[in-house]
Design an enzyme around this catalytic site. Structure first.
Site, PDB file in Angstrom:
ATOM      1  N   SER A  28      39.729  46.650  45.334  1.00  0.00           N
ATOM      2  CA  SER A  28      39.955  46.370  46.749  1.00  0.00           C
ATOM      3  C   SER A  28      39.137  47.285  47.636  1.00  0.00           C
ATOM      4  CB  SER A  28      41.416  46.576  47.099  1.00  0.00           C
ATOM      5  OG  SER A  28      41.549  46.644  48.500  1.00  0.00           O
ATOM      6  N   ARG A  41      32.659  37.383  56.158  1.00  0.00           N
ATOM      7  CA  ARG A  41      34.097  37.487  56.385  1.00  0.00           C
ATOM      8  C   ARG A  41      34.527  38.944  56.383  1.00  0.00           C
ATOM      9  NH1 ARG A  41      38.339  38.272  53.374  1.00  0.00           N
ATOM     10  NH2 ARG A  41      37.368  37.873  51.356  1.00  0.00           N
ATOM     11  N   GLY A  77      46.711  27.338  46.130  1.00  0.00           N
ATOM     12  CA  GLY A  77      46.576  28.717  46.563  1.00  0.00           C
ATOM     13  C   GLY A  77      47.321  28.891  47.878  1.00  0.00           C
ATOM     14  N   LEU A  78      46.943  29.916  48.628  1.00  0.00           N
ATOM     15  CA  LEU A  78      47.661  30.176  49.878  1.00  0.00           C
ATOM     16  C   LEU A  78      47.642  28.975  50.805  1.00  0.00           C
ATOM     17  CD1 LEU A  78      46.518  33.813  50.557  1.00  0.00           C
ATOM     18  CD2 LEU A  78      48.801  33.040  49.967  1.00  0.00           C
ATOM     19  N   ARG A 138      31.272  44.455  54.776  1.00  0.00           N
ATOM     20  CA  ARG A 138      30.921  44.273  53.376  1.00  0.00           C
ATOM     21  C   ARG A 138      29.439  44.035  53.143  1.00  0.00           C
ATOM     22  NH1 ARG A 138      36.149  40.544  51.697  1.00  0.00           N
ATOM     23  NH2 ARG A 138      37.587  42.276  51.741  1.00  0.00           N
ATOM     24  N   GLU A 171      39.543  28.670  51.932  1.00  0.00           N
ATOM     25  CA  GLU A 171      38.150  29.014  51.641  1.00  0.00           C
ATOM     26  C   GLU A 171      37.271  27.774  51.471  1.00  0.00           C
ATOM     27  OE1 GLU A 171      37.690  31.646  48.277  1.00  0.00           O
ATOM     28  OE2 GLU A 171      35.504  31.743  48.481  1.00  0.00           O
ATOM     29  N   LEU A 199      43.279  35.907  53.415  1.00  0.00           N
ATOM     30  CA  LEU A 199      44.689  35.552  53.263  1.00  0.00           C
ATOM     31  C   LEU A 199      45.203  34.993  54.586  1.00  0.00           C
ATOM     32  CD1 LEU A 199      46.006  38.621  51.223  1.00  0.00           C
ATOM     33  CD2 LEU A 199      44.995  36.510  50.415  1.00  0.00           C
ATOM     34  N   GLY A 224      45.044  21.720  45.118  1.00  0.00           N
ATOM     35  CA  GLY A 224      44.924  23.175  45.087  1.00  0.00           C
ATOM     36  C   GLY A 224      46.209  23.792  45.620  1.00  0.00           C
TER      37      GLY A 224
END
Lengths: 640, 253
Positions: A285, A437, A43-44, A332, A427, A443, A41
């Site tokens: 966003s 979260r 990603g970040l 959220r 993640e 990030l 992977g």
């Protein structure tokens, strides 16, 4: 059986990480190149880990399913990244970020991990700026900050609405620099289909070349999994089309415990579904909630009226009404659940009645269109493109969608799973976000793990374990590759005769998950979901239709393999949700709510991490890691 | 909800592998919701093909929100279709008319070999980046982020260049199959920022040479790249690249 030991350093919270770093064994510089490390992977977490380990001198092999590592789904993160720089001088500190994250996660994460995350957050910003990441700036040349997702301080750094893209490109470029130096070898269009264990230790992976269909073997001294979350279990989500849980799930089947699978984040600000043909949803966003006001008509009779015809007095700004302190910036899970309630009451708007308004009228009046455009221009543009409606003129319509999974493979403080030598970052692990979260934390966690944790802990493992080389001719590689090959052949042989396409079965799974394992869950519904999943799994293994061949590019075969895994993981999610008789964060059980309809956490009984051990007969075993809170007092989250 | 549906006729490039001969195949897609994206329309066509026992049309896509750069093909002669500033995944059927015939082809460029149907190999882009599209800093303690002041104007300009998603439309649209916009955008971003200045000479030389070695053509200022770029990256980035290159040729630092 593996003992669930988080290997948390003793000593005060503030010194745990420093202390661990000092205790760690080091690999001598001239020896590092002899050690191969696999990173799956890009990603970040993956790109930053590969870049950093390559630079330290390890021989890194990096894998991604995309045609280029730059396309990993971190690229789509919009809003921002938190750090405790306290540039705006509004009283932020490491402690505050730590506390907000622990509290936001509803006290279901480890103090030590979260504190470390807050501690390294500032280094990430320094690192990214040094790489040339073009963060938003003030006229004077300083970095700009904004408040984000329920935080009462402005600690979020951003790059317009493309923060993930810019941070990922920074990490990607750092990795490509190591590719140029010969320290990282990049394998794009490869899917990890199994983990190879030798004497119980992770020693390699089996990948499928997605262009030729060939099986490939790769051996290493450590394997780092950075393969993202499992939001695509719900079929419709904000995750990318190819996001999947296959690598993580197959590691689980080889012995890595899966922690808290029921913790799923359903993001409040997504563009509502428009039809059955849809395969993914688009996130707007949540930074939009800084200036946008959420409302529905007070009267059911008004839901079909154009919004500008509904006078102020007939609008219910329900978040501002119910949560005066936080208003539209509640976390959220709270925002999502309330949108669902409003729509369940028949107050939802739009063609499907499953949407609420997010209105910028007042913000545009107060701040001017230019300011709003500068902050959210690309988001407004994206919304306009998708819906054909101009949000400068009419309020946006939004609805929650699955966005992020807090659960994942269980890891200890050093991010190692229950399989020695298998590390999990970003993640894909479960570690830092508890049951929910906070915005701009994904990030931060991905890069914290990849730049500042993994490179040290993997080194410590290599030094401590004194790992010896294995060859890909080892019989463990033969056996594992045979397993993978068998599964593919089985799918292809059923696929020739089957009648239901992968997408059709997948869509059914998504519906079960949204209905019963979504924003609001009941014991009964979860049990029903489990039965339906088992039935659907049988249907898959008897009647799936897969076109084409296995020895070449075959998107449907890729998806079939991922769906096979989702059909198992989804059951574990239902089991985990059913065992957790409380409401916390993203996990809301209707049986456990206060008189006011808020989540009812039950700390006496459920203050633990549920880490599941795989069982072939469908009877997974739960191991509990009790969560100990020495530094914070468990309070009820209140955003009123 | 009663909604008007639409029908379109497709002529799609089908090619089983990089060495095989390709050809156009015709399909008709009916009962389409105009709010569908172009890729969702292809998903629907593919479901029908699978049910009919045929091989679905291969195309790449991932985020489906216009940021990952995975998707992309030529629609009626235009890379990503006729809407400005749009990737294929963000193109909606409402921008076509009921009954239209739509021609779909992969990116065509020698440096982007076809893998299957509409899927091409863009590894050349990654090799251009690895030749110098970065600031050579390692991970580790760095000066405080605010110790480097960068004016908002400069920062915004650098961002405009950094917004490139690496989709390859610029190459596909260019009659010379030049990768100058892609390469120029990265060179410009890093040349504008103080962090990128120390190695700007080496960077521009290495990246431009890599671009040439990959077989991409030269820029002849036609401007199609800018016209099709889904992120509307300005052709000024190419001019900047050329200036940077000239500067590098004339100086030793």
């Amino acid at each position: 059986m593996t003992k669930l030991d988080a290997r948390m350093p003793d000593g005060p919270l503030q010194q745990k990480w420093e202390q661990r770093l000092e205790e760690m064994k080091l690999v001598a510089p001239n020896n590092k190149k002899k050690h191969d490390v696999i990173v799956v992977g890009t990603g970040l977490a993956g790109a930053s880990a590969a870049a950093t380990m390559g630079e330290l001198g390890y021989s890194v092999k990096a894998f991604c399913i995309q045609d280029s590592p730059r396309r990993a789904h971190s690229i789509a993160a919009q809003g921002g990244i938190n750090a405790t720089k306290n540039y705006p001088n509004d009283g932020d500190s490491i402690w505050r970020l730590f506390y907000d994250t622990i509290k936001g996660g509803d006290f279901r994460s480890r103090e030590g991990n979260v504190y470390r995350l807050a501690q390294v957050s500032n280094h990430i910003i320094d690192q990214a700026v040094a790489q040339g990441v073009p963060f938003a700036r003030e006229y004077g040349g300083d970095l700009a900050n904004r408040s984000f997702g329920g935080a009462q301080v402005s600690r979020t750094f951003y790059a317009r609405g493309q923060t993930g893209q810019q941070l990922l490109l920074g990490a990607f470029q750092a990795m490509m620099r190591q590719v140029d130096r010969g320290k990282v070898k990049m394998y794009p269009r490869r899917e990890m289909l199994d983990l190879v264990l030798v004497d119980g230790v992770a020693r390699g992976i089996i990948t499928r070349n997605l262009v030729t269909g060939e099986m490939e073997r790769h051996a290493a001294d450590a394997v780092v999994l950075c393969t993202g979350g499992y939001g695509r279990t719900y079929f419709l989500s904000t995750n990318a089309f190819n996001s999947n849980a296959t690598a993580a799930w197959r590691c689980h089947k080889r012995g890595a415990y899966f922690a808290n699978p029921c913790y799923v984040q359903i993001h409040p600000t997504c563009i509502p579904q428009s039809g059955d043909y849809q395969s993914k949803l688009t996130l707007m966003s949540e930074s939009l909630r800084n200036d946008g006001r959420v409302w529905v008509p007070k009267d059911e009779a008004d839901v079909d009226k154009p919004p500008h015809q509904i006078p102020e007095s007939e609008r219910d700004y329900y978040l501002e009404r119910k949560y005066p302190a936080f208003g539209n910036l509640v976390p959220r899970d709270v925002a999502s659940r309330n949108a669902k309630y409003m729509c369940d009451k028949g107050l939802g708007v739009g063609a499907t009645g499953r949407a609420v308004y997010l209105d910028f009228r007042d913000a545009i009046e107060e701040q001017g269109r230019d300011v709003i455009e500068d902050k959210y221009g690309n988001l407004f543009h994206m919304y306009h493109k998708i819906t054909d409606e101009d949000p400068y003129e009419v309020p946006m319509r939004i609805y929650p969608a699955v966005h992020y999974t807090m659960g994942g493979l269980w890891v200890d403080y050093e991010l190692m799973s229950t399989i020695p030598g298998l590390f999990v970052a970003g993640e894909a692990n479960f570690s830092d976000h508890g049951a929910n979260r906070l915005g701009a934390s994904a990030l931060m966690q991905g890069l914290a793990d990849g730049y500042f944790v993994i490179p040290f802990t993997v080194g410590n493992f290599i030094a401590e374990y004194d790992v010896q080389k294995v060859s890909t001719d080892h019989k463990a590689f033969d056996a594992t590759e045979d397993d993978v090959q068998d599964q593919i052949e089985r799918m292809m042989s059923i696929g020739k005769e089957g009648s239901r396409t992968v997408i059709e079965i997948y869509r059914d799974l998504g519906k079960i998950m949204y209905d019963q394992v979504g924003m609001s869950r009941t014991k009964e519904g979860l049990e029903q979901a489990r039965e339906e999943i088992v039935g659907l799994r049988e249907e898959f293994w008897n009647d799936v239709k897969i076109p084409g061949r296995a020895d070449g590019y075959n998107k449907m075969l890729e998806l079939a393999g991922r769906l096979a895994d989702f059909l198992e993981l989804s059951e574990l999610m239902a089991i985990d949700a059913s065992e957790r008789d409380e409401s916390c964060g993203g996990h809301f059980r209707e049986e456990y709510q206060t008189d006011e309809g808020e989540a009812l956490r039950r700390d006496d009984e459920f203050c633990y991490v549920a880490a599941w051990e795989y069982d072939e007969d469908g009877d997974p075993k739960m191991h509990k890691e009790e969560l100990e809170f020495e530094n914070v007092e468990l309070s009820t989250r209140s955003y009123k | 909800m009663a909604q008007q549906t639409m029908t379109v006729h497709l002529k799609v490039w089908r090619q089983s592998g990089s060495d095989s001969q390709g050809r156009f195949e015709q399909y008709t897609a009916e009962d389409l919701n105009p709010h569908m994206s172009f890729l969702e329309m292809l998903d629907v066509v593919n479901e029908d093909l699978i049910h009919a026992g045929e091989d679905p049309i291969a195309f790449d896509s991932d985020c489906r929100e216009g940021i990952c750069g995975t998707c992309g093909f030529v629609i009626n002669g235009q890379a990503h279709g006729s809407e400005r500033g749009t990737t294929v995944c963000q193109l909606h059927m409402r921008s076509f008319n009921d009954g239209d015939t739509i021609v779909i082809e992969p990116w065509r460029a020698r440096s982007f070999p076809v893998i299957k149907d509409l899927v091409v190999d863009r590894d050349a882009f990654d090799r251009i980046i690895s030749a110098g599209g970065y600031v050579s800093v390692g991970t580790g303690p760095k000066p405080d982020a605010n110790s480097i002041k960068i004016g908002k104007d400069v920062s915004d300009k650098a961002f405009d260049s950094a917004a490139c998603i690496g989709c390859g439309a610029c190459v596909a649209a260019c009659p010379n199959a030049s990768a100058s916009l892609f390469t120029g955008a990265k060179i410009t971003q890093l040349a504008l920022l103080p962090q990128g200045k120390p190695e700007r000479t080496r960077r521009v030389q290495r990246m431009v040479h890599q671009m040439e070695d990959e077989g991409f053509g030269n820029c002849s200022n036609i401007g199609e790249c800018e016209a099709v770029c889904p992120k509307e990256i300005s052709i000024d980035n190419i001019a900047k690249m050329k200036r940077e290159y000239l500067r590098a040729m004339l100086s030793d630092t």
